[in-house]
Design a protein around this motif. Structure first.
Motif, PDB file in Angstrom:
ATOM      1  N   ALA A  44       0.828  -1.206   0.000  1.00 62.36           N
ATOM      2  CA  ALA A  44       0.000   0.000   0.000  1.00 62.36           C
ATOM      3  C   ALA A  44       0.861   1.254   0.000  1.00 62.36           C
ATOM      4  N   ALA A  45       1.976   1.223   0.745  1.00 61.62           N
ATOM      5  CA  ALA A  45       2.865   2.390   0.774  1.00 61.62           C
ATOM      6  C   ALA A  45       3.498   2.630  -0.587  1.00 61.62           C
ATOM      7  N   LYS A  46       3.872   1.549  -1.270  1.00 63.27           N
ATOM      8  CA  LYS A  46       4.472   1.693  -2.594  1.00 63.27           C
ATOM      9  C   LYS A  46       3.452   2.227  -3.595  1.00 63.27           C
TER      10      LYS A  46
ATOM     11  N   ALA B 232       1.451   9.421  -5.874  1.00 66.36           N
ATOM     12  CA  ALA B 232       1.928  10.782  -5.629  1.00 66.36           C
ATOM     13  C   ALA B 232       2.903  11.225  -6.719  1.00 66.36           C
ATOM     14  N   ALA B 233       3.793  10.318  -7.147  1.00 66.93           N
ATOM     15  CA  ALA B 233       4.734  10.658  -8.215  1.00 66.93           C
ATOM     16  C   ALA B 233       4.003  10.881  -9.537  1.00 66.93           C
ATOM     17  N   ARG B 234       2.969  10.104  -9.781  1.00 63.30           N
ATOM     18  CA  ARG B 234       2.186  10.262 -11.014  1.00 63.30           C
ATOM     19  C   ARG B 234       1.468  11.613 -11.035  1.00 63.30           C
ATOM     20  N   GLU B 235       0.869  11.991  -9.907  1.00 63.22           N
ATOM     21  CA  GLU B 235       0.192  13.287  -9.845  1.00 63.22           C
ATOM     22  C   GLU B 235       1.172  14.438 -10.032  1.00 63.22           C
ATOM     23  N   GLN B 236       2.344  14.322  -9.452  1.00 65.42           N
ATOM     24  CA  GLN B 236       3.355  15.366  -9.617  1.00 65.42           C
ATOM     25  C   GLN B 236       3.827  15.445 -11.069  1.00 65.42           C
TER      26      GLN B 236
END
Length: 206
Positions: free
Chosen positions: A65-67, A73-77
């Motif tokens: 889940a953390a991964k 988050a990286a995709r949204e950024q």
């Protein structure tokens, strides 16, 4: 006789000293009151709780889940950076596209029709013409590509030449590489340009 008297006097002084009352607290000569330590406000953890805290893993228990959360988050950024770059936001632009003069150069090219931007379309059509059974048609197709390349180069030189005069009048000087930057943008199809065009064709750049 003298030894017994000394023992009696010693015993009497000891009893008097034991029966003497102690001075009250705060009076002169009284011993200081014991210092009271402030409480921690929470109970002291037991040894079992302390060992459990030390054994707690540094990484989250649910690594999957953390991964997944980190990837999201990286995709949204990344999407936010792409949208900002497409819109011409200076915060997301690279060194090649930053600056007011390069923004003006983009608007200058995007506000007009450029001959060179159709070169890619003609080149794709020429690939089919080269395999045409009629040799004359294939030869004329190659000539058409060369003619379009020459016209595109001449058009880019004339366009950037006029743009340079406007830049000098607007900014006082022209940064190195701005004219070449505008010429390369004129050779790119409008829909493939990055950052995306922010002005319509025929609109005067500001």
């Amino acid at each position: 006789m003298f030894g017994r008297k000394k023992d009696a006097d010693r015993a009497g002084s000891t009893s008097v000293t034991a029966q003497a009352p102690l001075p009250e607290r705060g009076a002169p000569g009284a011993p200081p009151a014991p210092r009271q330590t402030a409480g921690k406000g929470r109970p002291t953890p037991s040894r079992k709780e302390q060992e459990a805290a030390r054994r707690r893993p540094l990484v989250p228990e649910d690594r999957k889940a953390a991964k997944a959360q980190s990837r999201e988050a990286a995709r949204e950024q990344r999407l936010r950076a792409q949208a900002g770059m497409a819109a011409g936001d200076e915060r997301f632009l690279g060194p090649r596209d930053k600056g007011p003069q390069r923004r003006f150069a983009r608007d200058w090219v995007d506000s007009r029709f450029n001959v060179a931007e159709y070169l890619m379309v003609v080149a794709v059509l020429a690939l089919f013409i080269l395999f045409f059974p009629n040799q004359y048609v294939a030869t004329y197709g190659v000539y058409a590509i060369w003619a379009l390349m020459v016209l595109g180069a001449v058009d880019a030189v004339l366009t950037t030449g006029r743009m340079k005069k406007v830049l000098q009048a607007k900014f006082g000087s022209v940064e190195p590489g701005v004219r070449w930057y505008a010429a390369m943008r004129s050779f790119t199809m409008r829909r493939l340009r990055m950052p995306k065009p922010q002005v319509a064709r025929g609109q005067r750049p500001s």
